[in-house]
Design a protein around this motif. Structure first.
Motif, short mmCIF file in Angstrom:
data_model
loop_
_atom_site.label_atom_id
_atom_site.label_comp_id
_atom_site.label_asym_id
_atom_site.label_seq_id
_atom_site.Cartn_x
_atom_site.Cartn_y
_atom_site.Cartn_z
N VAL A 41 11.33 -10.93 -4.48
CA VAL A 41 10.62 -12.19 -4.67
C VAL A 41 10.49 -12.85 -3.30
CG1 VAL A 41 10.68 -14.49 -5.71
CG2 VAL A 41 11.42 -12.49 -7.04
N LEU A 42 9.25 -13.20 -2.94
CA LEU A 42 8.99 -13.79 -1.63
C LEU A 42 8.64 -15.26 -1.76
CD1 LEU A 42 6.73 -11.04 0.02
CD2 LEU A 42 9.23 -11.15 -0.09
N TYR A 43 9.15 -16.04 -0.81
CA TYR A 43 8.87 -17.47 -0.76
C TYR A 43 8.11 -17.79 0.53
CZ TYR A 43 12.43 -17.42 -4.41
OH TYR A 43 13.13 -17.13 -5.56
N LYS A 44 7.67 -19.01 0.63
CA LYS A 44 6.90 -19.44 1.80
C LYS A 44 7.60 -19.04 3.10
CE LYS A 44 4.87 -23.60 3.89
NZ LYS A 44 4.65 -25.05 3.71
N GLY A 45 6.88 -18.34 3.95
CA GLY A 45 7.43 -17.91 5.23
C GLY A 45 8.03 -16.52 5.23
N ASP A 46 8.22 -15.93 4.05
CA ASP A 46 8.80 -14.58 3.96
C ASP A 46 7.75 -13.52 4.32
OD1 ASP A 46 11.18 -15.67 3.17
OD2 ASP A 46 10.96 -15.15 1.05
N VAL A 47 8.25 -12.42 4.86
CA VAL A 47 7.39 -11.30 5.27
C VAL A 47 7.91 -10.03 4.62
CG1 VAL A 47 6.53 -9.94 7.22
CG2 VAL A 47 6.88 -12.41 7.48
N PHE A 48 6.99 -9.18 4.15
CA PHE A 48 7.35 -7.92 3.49
C PHE A 48 6.40 -6.85 3.97
CE2 PHE A 48 7.93 -4.93 -0.06
CZ PHE A 48 9.30 -5.02 -0.29
N VAL A 49 6.91 -5.63 4.14
CA VAL A 49 6.07 -4.53 4.62
C VAL A 49 5.90 -3.48 3.53
CG1 VAL A 49 8.01 -3.24 5.66
CG2 VAL A 49 5.66 -2.88 6.50
N LEU A 82 -2.55 -11.71 -10.16
CA LEU A 82 -2.02 -10.41 -9.76
C LEU A 82 -2.98 -9.68 -8.83
CD1 LEU A 82 -0.06 -7.90 -10.15
CD2 LEU A 82 -1.57 -7.26 -12.06
N ASN A 83 -2.47 -9.16 -7.74
CA ASN A 83 -3.18 -8.15 -6.95
C ASN A 83 -2.62 -6.82 -7.46
OD1 ASN A 83 -4.81 -6.89 -5.09
ND2 ASN A 83 -3.42 -7.21 -3.36
N PRO A 84 -3.39 -6.10 -8.29
CA PRO A 84 -2.83 -4.99 -9.07
C PRO A 84 -2.39 -3.81 -8.21
CG PRO A 84 -5.21 -5.00 -9.24
CD PRO A 84 -4.84 -6.26 -8.52
N PRO A 85 -1.61 -2.90 -8.79
CA PRO A 85 -1.14 -1.74 -8.04
C PRO A 85 -2.29 -1.01 -7.35
CG PRO A 85 0.01 -1.88 -10.12
CD PRO A 85 -1.06 -2.93 -10.17
N HIS A 86 -2.11 -0.79 -6.05
CA HIS A 86 -3.15 -0.16 -5.23
C HIS A 86 -2.50 0.49 -4.02
CE1 HIS A 86 -2.55 -4.15 -3.44
NE2 HIS A 86 -3.00 -3.64 -2.31
N LEU A 97 6.10 -12.12 -6.46
CA LEU A 97 6.89 -10.93 -6.74
C LEU A 97 6.10 -9.75 -6.19
CD1 LEU A 97 9.20 -9.37 -8.22
CD2 LEU A 97 7.67 -9.27 -10.20
N VAL A 98 6.70 -9.02 -5.26
CA VAL A 98 5.99 -7.90 -4.64
C VAL A 98 6.84 -6.64 -4.76
CG1 VAL A 98 4.96 -9.50 -2.97
CG2 VAL A 98 6.99 -8.17 -2.30
N GLY A 99 6.19 -5.51 -4.58
CA GLY A 99 6.95 -4.27 -4.61
C GLY A 99 6.08 -3.07 -4.26
N HIS A 115 1.48 -0.32 -4.23
CA HIS A 115 2.17 -1.60 -4.14
C HIS A 115 1.37 -2.68 -4.87
CE1 HIS A 115 -0.56 -1.38 -0.69
NE2 HIS A 115 -0.62 -2.71 -0.71
N PHE A 116 1.99 -3.85 -5.03
CA PHE A 116 1.37 -4.94 -5.81
C PHE A 116 1.94 -6.27 -5.35
CE2 PHE A 116 5.19 -3.57 -8.00
CZ PHE A 116 5.85 -4.78 -8.24
N GLN A 117 1.24 -7.36 -5.74
CA GLN A 117 1.73 -8.72 -5.53
C GLN A 117 1.38 -9.55 -6.76
OE1 GLN A 117 -0.85 -7.83 -3.02
NE2 GLN A 117 0.56 -6.85 -1.59
N LEU A 118 2.35 -10.29 -7.28
CA LEU A 118 2.17 -11.11 -8.48
C LEU A 118 2.68 -12.52 -8.21
CD1 LEU A 118 1.64 -11.44 -11.59
CD2 LEU A 118 4.03 -10.72 -11.92
N ASN A 119 1.85 -13.50 -8.50
CA ASN A 119 2.25 -14.90 -8.37
C ASN A 119 3.10 -15.29 -9.57
OD1 ASN A 119 2.55 -17.62 -7.95
ND2 ASN A 119 0.37 -18.12 -8.06
N ILE A 120 4.40 -15.47 -9.37
CA ILE A 120 5.28 -15.82 -10.47
C ILE A 120 5.59 -17.32 -10.50
CG2 ILE A 120 6.34 -13.54 -10.59
CD1 ILE A 120 8.74 -14.67 -9.06
#
Length: 221
Positions: free
Chosen positions: A141-149, A103-107, A124-126, A156-161
């Motif tokens: 939920v992001l997969y290989k090649g996906d981009v999110f802003v 997890l890259n925790p909420p920041h 899983l990002v948000g 925001h956060f990022q979690l490896n699910i």
């Protein structure tokens, strides 16, 4: 006259806001230097008199970050402090490595919008909007090649699910976007935030605050 004054004030505030972040470069290049006697201050950092090609090369992304930590993640920044050639250019990057479940925790990044691209794995990002928009969570939920802003300043956060290692790279709209990790900032502040503030803000007992403070104090000390 009163209407004109109010209009002028609004215009002035809007103009100030527009230029509140990294200004455009004032010259072609401005490589950062900590030697205040050999440079000229423009914005962000003093500039070297003589730049070389090496100043514009960053090799910190070549190797995976060490994810053997309680969060199972490692962020390797390429901000102006690590990559002097970014000075005055208004951009930066980061490499994000995740172990399974990492997890890259909420920041937040108080000075930059973040654009994230997934290179390997599933994340899983948000991000959460401000109180004005009822703290709405936007998540995907992001997969290989996906981009999110992630908009500037929002939590925001990022979690490896996934069950495998994950890798992502982020671009940020500031040479020094800053990072405020929420839990560390609240429970690891130096000196500590008053127990009265935290128990009331989170509506919990002091024992809970003491427990959380013990978890995060080490990160900031």
């Amino acid at each position: 006259m009163k209407r004109l004054s109010i209009s002028f004030l609004i215009l002035a505030l809007a103009t100030a806001t527009a230029f509140a972040y990294d200004p455009s470069p004032l010259q072609d290049i401005c490589v950062a230097t900590n030697d205040l006697n050999s440079g000229v201050f423009v914005n962000g950092k003093f500039c070297k008199d003589q730049a070389t090609a090496d100043d514009f090369l960053f090799m910190g992304f070549r190797n995976p970050g060490n994810t053997a930590n309680p969060l199972g993640s490692k962020v390797t920044p390429a901000f102006v402090d690590q990559f002097a050639g970014l000075n005055t250019l208004g951009i930066s990057m980061a490499r994000l490595d995740f172990a399974p479940g990492g997890l890259n925790p909420p920041h937040t990044h108080p000075r930059g919008t973040e654009l994230l691209v997934v290179v390997e794995g599933t994340l899983l990002v948000g991000f959460v909007t401000s109180n004005q928009l009822n703290n709405t969570l936007f998540t995907k939920v992001l997969y290989k090649g996906d981009v999110f802003v992630f908009p500037i300043g929002l939590i925001h956060f990022q979690l490896n699910i996934g069950n495998t290692y994950a890798l992502a790279f982020a671009g940020l709209s500031s040479q020094n976007p800053g990072v405020i990790t929420i839990a560390n900032a609240v429970f690891g502040a130096k000196p500590p935030i008053s127990d009265d503030v935290l128990t009331k803000a989170f509506q919990v007992d002091k024992k809970v605050v003491d427990y959380l403070r013990a978890q995060f104090w080490y990160d900031n000390n």
